[in-house]
Motif scaffolding. Sequence first.
Motif, PDB file in Angstrom:
ATOM      1  N   HIS A   1      18.053 -19.300 -27.534  1.00  0.00           N
ATOM      2  CA  HIS A   1      17.822 -18.564 -28.788  1.00  0.00           C
ATOM      3  C   HIS A   1      18.955 -17.539 -28.885  1.00  0.00           C
ATOM      4  O   HIS A   1      18.922 -16.510 -28.210  1.00  0.00           O
ATOM      5  CB  HIS A   1      16.472 -17.853 -28.765  1.00  0.00           C
ATOM      6  CG  HIS A   1      15.303 -18.769 -28.494  1.00  0.00           C
ATOM      7  ND1 HIS A   1      14.371 -19.088 -29.463  1.00  0.00           N
ATOM      8  CD2 HIS A   1      14.920 -19.439 -27.369  1.00  0.00           C
ATOM      9  CE1 HIS A   1      13.459 -19.912 -28.939  1.00  0.00           C
ATOM     10  NE2 HIS A   1      13.771 -20.140 -27.670  1.00  0.00           N
TER      11      HIS A   1
ATOM     12  N   ILE B   1      19.255 -21.486 -32.884  1.00  0.00           N
ATOM     13  CA  ILE B   1      18.483 -21.980 -31.727  1.00  0.00           C
ATOM     14  C   ILE B   1      18.956 -23.389 -31.407  1.00  0.00           C
ATOM     15  O   ILE B   1      19.126 -24.205 -32.308  1.00  0.00           O
ATOM     16  CB  ILE B   1      16.978 -22.012 -32.080  1.00  0.00           C
ATOM     17  CG1 ILE B   1      16.502 -20.589 -32.418  1.00  0.00           C
ATOM     18  CG2 ILE B   1      16.153 -22.596 -30.943  1.00  0.00           C
ATOM     19  CD1 ILE B   1      15.053 -20.527 -32.892  1.00  0.00           C
TER      20      ILE B   1
ATOM     21  N   HIS C   1      13.064 -21.206 -21.839  1.00  0.00           N
ATOM     22  CA  HIS C   1      13.571 -20.583 -23.081  1.00  0.00           C
ATOM     23  C   HIS C   1      14.380 -19.366 -22.694  1.00  0.00           C
ATOM     24  O   HIS C   1      13.875 -18.483 -22.002  1.00  0.00           O
ATOM     25  CB  HIS C   1      12.409 -20.168 -23.998  1.00  0.00           C
ATOM     26  CG  HIS C   1      11.786 -21.319 -24.711  1.00  0.00           C
ATOM     27  ND1 HIS C   1      12.036 -21.627 -26.026  1.00  0.00           N
ATOM     28  CD2 HIS C   1      10.933 -22.275 -24.259  1.00  0.00           C
ATOM     29  CE1 HIS C   1      11.370 -22.724 -26.368  1.00  0.00           C
ATOM     30  NE2 HIS C   1      10.677 -23.141 -25.298  1.00  0.00           N
ATOM     31  N   TRP C   2      15.636 -19.313 -23.112  1.00  0.00           N
ATOM     32  CA  TRP C   2      16.494 -18.150 -22.846  1.00  0.00           C
ATOM     33  C   TRP C   2      16.855 -17.503 -24.188  1.00  0.00           C
ATOM     34  O   TRP C   2      17.280 -18.187 -25.121  1.00  0.00           O
ATOM     35  CB  TRP C   2      17.790 -18.544 -22.142  1.00  0.00           C
ATOM     36  CG  TRP C   2      17.720 -19.391 -20.898  1.00  0.00           C
ATOM     37  CD1 TRP C   2      18.569 -20.412 -20.612  1.00  0.00           C
ATOM     38  CD2 TRP C   2      16.844 -19.285 -19.765  1.00  0.00           C
ATOM     39  NE1 TRP C   2      18.254 -20.949 -19.379  1.00  0.00           N
ATOM     40  CE2 TRP C   2      17.191 -20.288 -18.848  1.00  0.00           C
ATOM     41  CE3 TRP C   2      15.766 -18.460 -19.451  1.00  0.00           C
ATOM     42  CZ2 TRP C   2      16.540 -20.480 -17.625  1.00  0.00           C
ATOM     43  CZ3 TRP C   2      15.099 -18.652 -18.249  1.00  0.00           C
ATOM     44  CH2 TRP C   2      15.486 -19.639 -17.349  1.00  0.00           C
ATOM     45  N   TYR C   3      16.707 -16.202 -24.268  1.00  0.00           N
ATOM     46  CA  TYR C   3      17.005 -15.430 -25.489  1.00  0.00           C
ATOM     47  C   TYR C   3      18.133 -14.447 -25.181  1.00  0.00           C
ATOM     48  O   TYR C   3      18.062 -13.723 -24.177  1.00  0.00           O
ATOM     49  CB  TYR C   3      15.795 -14.613 -25.934  1.00  0.00           C
ATOM     50  CG  TYR C   3      14.548 -15.408 -26.250  1.00  0.00           C
ATOM     51  CD1 TYR C   3      14.152 -15.618 -27.569  1.00  0.00           C
ATOM     52  CD2 TYR C   3      13.753 -15.929 -25.224  1.00  0.00           C
ATOM     53  CE1 TYR C   3      12.993 -16.335 -27.862  1.00  0.00           C
ATOM     54  CE2 TYR C   3      12.600 -16.647 -25.509  1.00  0.00           C
ATOM     55  CZ  TYR C   3      12.222 -16.848 -26.827  1.00  0.00           C
ATOM     56  OH  TYR C   3      11.079 -17.552 -27.105  1.00  0.00           O
TER      57      TYR C   3
ATOM     58  N   THR D   1      20.495 -11.406 -27.140  1.00  0.00           N
ATOM     59  CA  THR D   1      20.865 -10.618 -28.309  1.00  0.00           C
ATOM     60  C   THR D   1      21.690  -9.449 -27.783  1.00  0.00           C
ATOM     61  O   THR D   1      21.490  -9.049 -26.631  1.00  0.00           O
ATOM     62  CB  THR D   1      19.584 -10.175 -29.066  1.00  0.00           C
ATOM     63  OG1 THR D   1      19.919  -9.785 -30.376  1.00  0.00           O
ATOM     64  CG2 THR D   1      18.862  -9.057 -28.364  1.00  0.00           C
TER      65      THR D   1
ATOM     66  N   ALA E   1      18.364  -9.471 -23.066  1.00  0.00           N
ATOM     67  CA  ALA E   1      18.077 -10.908 -22.938  1.00  0.00           C
ATOM     68  C   ALA E   1      16.628 -11.050 -22.495  1.00  0.00           C
ATOM     69  O   ALA E   1      15.991 -10.078 -22.072  1.00  0.00           O
ATOM     70  CB  ALA E   1      19.007 -11.542 -21.902  1.00  0.00           C
TER      71      ALA E   1
ATOM     72  N   ALA F   1      14.761  -8.240 -27.918  1.00  0.00           N
ATOM     73  CA  ALA F   1      15.469  -9.455 -27.481  1.00  0.00           C
ATOM     74  C   ALA F   1      14.807 -10.721 -27.999  1.00  0.00           C
ATOM     75  O   ALA F   1      15.481 -11.708 -28.291  1.00  0.00           O
ATOM     76  CB  ALA F   1      15.526  -9.497 -25.956  1.00  0.00           C
ATOM     77  N   ALA F   2      13.473 -10.718 -28.091  1.00  0.00           N
ATOM     78  CA  ALA F   2      12.738 -11.936 -28.428  1.00  0.00           C
ATOM     79  C   ALA F   2      11.430 -11.546 -29.126  1.00  0.00           C
ATOM     80  O   ALA F   2      10.348 -11.673 -28.537  1.00  0.00           O
ATOM     81  CB  ALA F   2      12.446 -12.727 -27.149  1.00  0.00           C
TER      82      ALA F   2
END
Length: 392
Positions: free
Chosen positions: A82, A87, A202-204, A206, A210, A251-252
């Motif tokens: 993400h 995505i 799932h890796w986010y 911003t 993270a 971040a998420a």
Amino acid sequence: MSTRNSHYDVVIAGARCAGAATAMLLARQGARVLLLDRSRYGTDTLSTHALMRGGVLQLHRWGLLPRVIAAGTPAVRSTTFHLPGGISTVEIKPKHGVDGLYAPRRTVLDAILADAARSAGADVRFGTSVTGLRRDRTGRVTGITGRAGAARLEVGADLVVGADGRRSAVARHAGATAAHVAPASGGVIYRHFRDVAADGYHWYFTPGSAAGVIPTNDGLACVFAATSADRLRRELVGGAEAGLRRILAGAAPELAERIDHHGAAGPARVFPGLTGYLRAAAGPGWALVGDAGYFKDPITAHGITDALRDAEILARVVTAGGPGAVRHYQAERDELSLRLFRVTGRIAAFDWTAGEIGDHLLELKDAMAEEIAAMAHGHWRAPGRRPELASA
Ligand SMILES: Cc1cc2nc3c(=O)[nH]c(=O)nc-3n(C[C@H](O)[C@H](O)[C@H](O)COP(=O)(O)OP(=O)(O)OC[C@H]3O[C@@H](n4cnc5c(N)ncnc54)[C@H](O)[C@@H]3O)c2cc1C
């Protein structure tokens, strides 16, 4: 049992992924191995637990993957990134005998490895600390001193392996200095939650933070949030749980909202950060494996994979050439590690822009592909690259 004056081919301090794997591999080759850990068997440790393909490949090759699966560890069939730009989901293609990734809790993985070391013939003892190194007149390491409760140990060894983690006593006593140090350090808060429907990793990412979701045993998912060590300190003012939720909210946000509806299992845990290093890996009579010799920020979730990789390199080098061959281990470890070490340091600095993080992740993907190619084909050297060796 008194171990005064006893002698082993190899004594290993630390019986988790690095030490237990090394003990198992050496014992399978017929070495007399003593594996010591100051903690108790089957305990947890401060770590999330996502394995990358290289780590799963090792467990598969060693015949241990069926035990990980039998412990109820779910297969991870995809990784979803993400990023600020969008995505994307990468399917885990079956390759090198690995058809999925796994993220066993450390209570599961480390126990399987310790059991395998014992089954291979290693003498495995928990509740036993290594307190010092013995040396001969030339300065060569010839064994350890230790303690098990009130009892003191003195054990001779042709090789002493420090697999005793980030605060390695063996590294300290051996005088292993860091030849490479990361530019910055991030920090992490994580917690396990029930029923966070996680279809894979799932890796986010911003700018400035993270996050991630790692499905694991018992229907749990590990949810983590990471940021710079400086910001983490500020976010912890209201406690770990509040810090986790605040970093996640930036971040998420959708993940932050989802965990509001799920029960937590166990407390939120905090890793305040530690600057990465690549220490000298070996010297006369000693070697370091796992975090004792090589630590990089957890943001790339690669420490366990590399510990399992380096256990095999060390065991192979020692089996083929004896304890005196440990300098070859250093060369191979460094050659396979430096690219990943550097890109991990750049990501862990948390100073990248929305545009730059994509490039860092592509570099990470290439570094991982290079490592897995070397591991899968048994070369154990990155093709076409020259080692930058640390001095032993
Ligand atoms: C917050 C966090 C998240 C992480 N997430 C991931 C991830 O998702 N995926 C991943 O691959 N890696 C991850 N890592 C990295 C991973 O945890 C380490 O790379 C890995 O634990 C290294 O294993 P090891 O066996 O070298 O050391 P450790 O796991 O630290 O084990 C060292 C052992 O040595 C024992 N010991 C210490 N001193 C002595 C002594 N004097 N005598 C006897 N025994 C001793 C300790 O009791 C311990 O059991 C993470 C790390 C952190 C901090």
